[in-house]
Design an enzyme around this catalytic site. Sequence first.
Site, PDB file in Angstrom:
ATOM      1  N   ASP A 152      41.328  43.583  50.925  1.00  0.00           N
ATOM      2  CA  ASP A 152      40.158  43.428  50.050  1.00  0.00           C
ATOM      3  C   ASP A 152      38.901  43.075  50.857  1.00  0.00           C
ATOM      4  O   ASP A 152      37.786  43.227  50.357  1.00  0.00           O
ATOM      5  CB  ASP A 152      40.394  42.275  49.059  1.00  0.00           C
ATOM      6  CG  ASP A 152      40.812  42.752  47.678  1.00  0.00           C
ATOM      7  OD1 ASP A 152      40.378  43.843  47.264  1.00  0.00           O
ATOM      8  OD2 ASP A 152      41.562  42.013  47.011  1.00  0.00           O
TER       9      ASP A 152
ATOM     10  N   GLN B 139      45.374  40.656  42.846  1.00  0.00           N
ATOM     11  CA  GLN B 139      44.467  41.164  41.819  1.00  0.00           C
ATOM     12  C   GLN B 139      43.694  40.004  41.176  1.00  0.00           C
ATOM     13  O   GLN B 139      44.276  39.002  40.762  1.00  0.00           O
ATOM     14  CB  GLN B 139      45.271  41.932  40.754  1.00  0.00           C
ATOM     15  CG  GLN B 139      44.437  42.655  39.722  1.00  0.00           C
ATOM     16  CD  GLN B 139      43.608  43.802  40.289  1.00  0.00           C
ATOM     17  OE1 GLN B 139      44.004  44.480  41.238  1.00  0.00           O
ATOM     18  NE2 GLN B 139      42.430  44.024  39.716  1.00  0.00           N
TER      19      GLN B 139
ATOM     20  N   LYS C 263      46.994  51.724  41.502  1.00  0.00           N
ATOM     21  CA  LYS C 263      47.082  51.469  42.952  1.00  0.00           C
ATOM     22  C   LYS C 263      48.469  51.840  43.462  1.00  0.00           C
ATOM     23  O   LYS C 263      48.610  52.484  44.510  1.00  0.00           O
ATOM     24  CB  LYS C 263      46.794  49.987  43.251  1.00  0.00           C
ATOM     25  CG  LYS C 263      45.309  49.652  43.227  1.00  0.00           C
ATOM     26  CD  LYS C 263      45.055  48.156  43.193  1.00  0.00           C
ATOM     27  CE  LYS C 263      43.558  47.907  42.999  1.00  0.00           C
ATOM     28  NZ  LYS C 263      43.253  46.524  42.623  1.00  0.00           N
TER      29      LYS C 263
HETATM   30  N1  GUN Z   1      39.411  42.800  40.432  1.00  0.00           N
HETATM   31  C1  GUN Z   1      38.344  43.604  40.226  1.00  0.00           C
HETATM   32  N2  GUN Z   1      37.965  44.182  41.386  1.00  0.00           N
HETATM   33  C2  GUN Z   1      38.808  43.739  42.342  1.00  0.00           C
HETATM   34  C3  GUN Z   1      38.932  44.007  43.727  1.00  0.00           C
HETATM   35  O1  GUN Z   1      38.153  44.750  44.355  1.00  0.00           O
HETATM   36  N3  GUN Z   1      39.959  43.364  44.358  1.00  0.00           N
HETATM   37  C4  GUN Z   1      40.794  42.521  43.709  1.00  0.00           C
HETATM   38  N4  GUN Z   1      41.742  41.921  44.415  1.00  0.00           N
HETATM   39  N5  GUN Z   1      40.705  42.262  42.413  1.00  0.00           N
HETATM   40  C5  GUN Z   1      39.717  42.874  41.735  1.00  0.00           C
END
Ligand code: GUN
Length: 296
Positions: free
Chosen positions: A122, A99, A55
Amino acid sequence: MTEATIIDGNRFSAGLRDRIASEVHALRETRHITPGLAVVLVGEDPASQVYVRTKHKRTVEVGMESFVHTLPVDTPEDELLTLIAGLNKDPAVHGILVQLPLPRQIDAQKVIEAIDPAKDVDGFHPVNVGRLASGGEALIPCTPFGSLLLLRDHLGDLSGLDAVVVGRSNIVGKPMAQLLIRESCTVTVAHSRTRDLPDVVRRADIVIAAVGKPGMIRGDWLKPGCTVIDVGINRVANPDGTSRLVGDVAFDEAVKVAGAITPVPGGVGPMTIACLLRNTLVACARQHRIALDKSL
Ligand code: GUN
């Protein structure tokens, strides 16, 4: 026999990231605004570390600011909430992502609800969940939105199609169902308690597989010619001790029946990060009341 078209998420996401980079460049040049994304990682889960690194790299590539906060696994909930309160107030931060999964001592729902909905890239905050369901300016969860972009690109208008979403998670299944309803599909949400799952899947023009079980959805469950979006990312062991990533769909079988299918890796995965960047740009533009190119 003709095999399914392989839907190329790498190609589509690269194009989307290019369009985002152009918009970011224009924002910086004309308004002196640089969209900023803060990513918070608590602990040392190896898969999460890989996601956060990727990311960061992609965020910088499109010209945005990336703020990565790495906290120890035993961080108290209060400390994380204090960090989020600071990020909510920080004008350089337009998007916040914590996350998941989080360590046991931290209540994930409390953390999600602490994020300013305007910065919730998100799309997990109840305000954004509610807006997606009822209309209004939502930030939309990245994986379902990326899946929808691939579907639209491949099929065009989705209205009237039968869609089956296998999986009912807050991250994928439920928002995916909402998006498909918005596209005027007839939507079924199947899950671990669904009776006769193969028969339910066989009705679908569109199958979304989001269960987290490697190869669970078999080729003979599919209606010939259907479009399959495989959201699963499962690491499985090879006989020689190495490992590989596979989806929730038995790809080698499905490719002989479906009309089109996303591969794993290289399907939905790269779309998720591209949509995170898109959400950060959208959040930044809304915070500054700037209109964006509609193609985003
Ligand atoms: N962990 C796995 N997928 C995601 C996601 O789409 N967002 C976040 N914040 N954590 C994750």
